[in-house]
Scaffold this motif. Sequence first.
Motif, short mmCIF file in Angstrom:
data_model
loop_
_atom_site.label_atom_id
_atom_site.label_comp_id
_atom_site.label_asym_id
_atom_site.label_seq_id
_atom_site.Cartn_x
_atom_site.Cartn_y
_atom_site.Cartn_z
N TYR A 8 17.15 -20.90 61.00
CA TYR A 8 17.41 -20.08 59.01
C TYR A 8 17.36 -18.83 58.95
CZ TYR A 8 18.47 -24.32 56.79
OH TYR A 8 19.12 -25.13 56.08
N TRP B 201 32.39 -27.12 54.31
CA TRP B 201 31.95 -25.65 54.12
C TRP B 201 33.28 -24.73 53.85
CZ3 TRP B 201 27.64 -24.51 51.92
CH2 TRP B 201 26.77 -23.08 52.07
N THR C 52 26.41 -20.45 48.19
CA THR C 52 25.48 -20.55 49.91
C THR C 52 24.24 -20.23 49.80
OG1 THR C 52 25.89 -18.12 49.29
CG2 THR C 52 27.41 -18.82 50.78
N SER D 270 19.06 -27.73 52.22
CA SER D 270 18.65 -28.33 52.62
C SER D 270 17.13 -28.55 53.46
CB SER D 270 19.72 -27.60 54.08
OG SER D 270 19.77 -28.60 55.70
N VAL E 264 25.96 -29.48 53.28
CA VAL E 264 24.52 -29.38 53.04
C VAL E 264 23.57 -30.53 52.77
CG1 VAL E 264 22.81 -28.34 51.35
CG2 VAL E 264 24.73 -26.85 51.75
N ILE F 196 22.45 -23.67 50.49
CA ILE F 196 22.07 -23.55 51.97
C ILE F 196 20.92 -24.15 51.48
CG2 ILE F 196 21.78 -21.40 52.40
CD1 ILE F 196 23.13 -24.36 54.56
N TRP G 12 24.42 -31.52 56.92
CA TRP G 12 23.63 -30.40 57.45
C TRP G 12 21.97 -30.73 57.52
CZ3 TRP G 12 26.86 -25.97 55.76
CH2 TRP G 12 28.27 -25.76 56.64
#
Length: 291
Positions: free
Chosen positions: A101, A229, A243, A249, A15, A246, A18
């Motif tokens: 997203y 990941w 999960t 981020s 994360v 995320i 990213w």
Amino acid sequence: MSQDRLAITCGLGAVALWSTVATAFKVALSFMSPLELMWIASLVSWLLMGALVIKRGLLRQAASGWKTAAWAGLMNPVAYYLVLFAAYDRLPGQEAMALNYTWGLTMALLAVPLLGQRLSMSDFAAGCVAYAGVWVIATRGQVFDVAFEDPVGVALALGSTLIWALYWLLNTRDAREPLVGQWQNFSIGLPILTLLLLLGPGITGHGLAALGAGVYVGLFEMGIAFILWQLAIHRVSRTARVTNLIFLSPPVSLFLLHVVVGEPLLVSTFAGLALILTGLVLQQLTSHKKA
């Protein structure tokens, strides 16, 4: 370190990486075209994954699975990243990032016709909330004005979510080891990107800063983040523990875009992103109840 703690550490690492890629995309695209960035990043990622495949003794597994790689490689990396980079090239990074997203919701909607799954009222409500956020971002807060600032850029950003969601839905039937499969996909995609580059803009020098940005995207966004990941997903006892990370981020991405790229933070981006994340949370809550 327990398995869950190790998984969460890997997930946080992915994360964190990213969170930097929206900024890296904008920096790299200020030097080069989306196709040039795609080629450099894919080459770096292919070399990294190939080295890991060899180191982990997985090369024998790569003898099969090329029929799957033939279509999967066209979707990821070729189609997905070319469309995504084109969106980042046209839109402010904060808008492209926020719109991207919505891929999780796109996947939930596509699972209805492709996998025969049912769409519940909660799923529908989550989709409505999230795509209300898309509308806010696309219109930059002028929600009653259909004159988008850059309709092509918005279409590209949403198109990337469609390709990504289709890729993962079709991947439910992919029996390949993830790292091997990803390396095979890039093995198919890289020659195609090379041909497109030679037929199009060609390979031109943009200096060390441009090269460094392209290497960073390939090494971290497509390479190390993916590996971290995968490790997190496979080691954690309950997938939601990873999960849910995320959601950390987007705020970090917005901060970096403002500090590094100098993008003014739009109120419409914050409002739209809040709606998108609310929709994603509703979707996850629905998924947990079904499970």
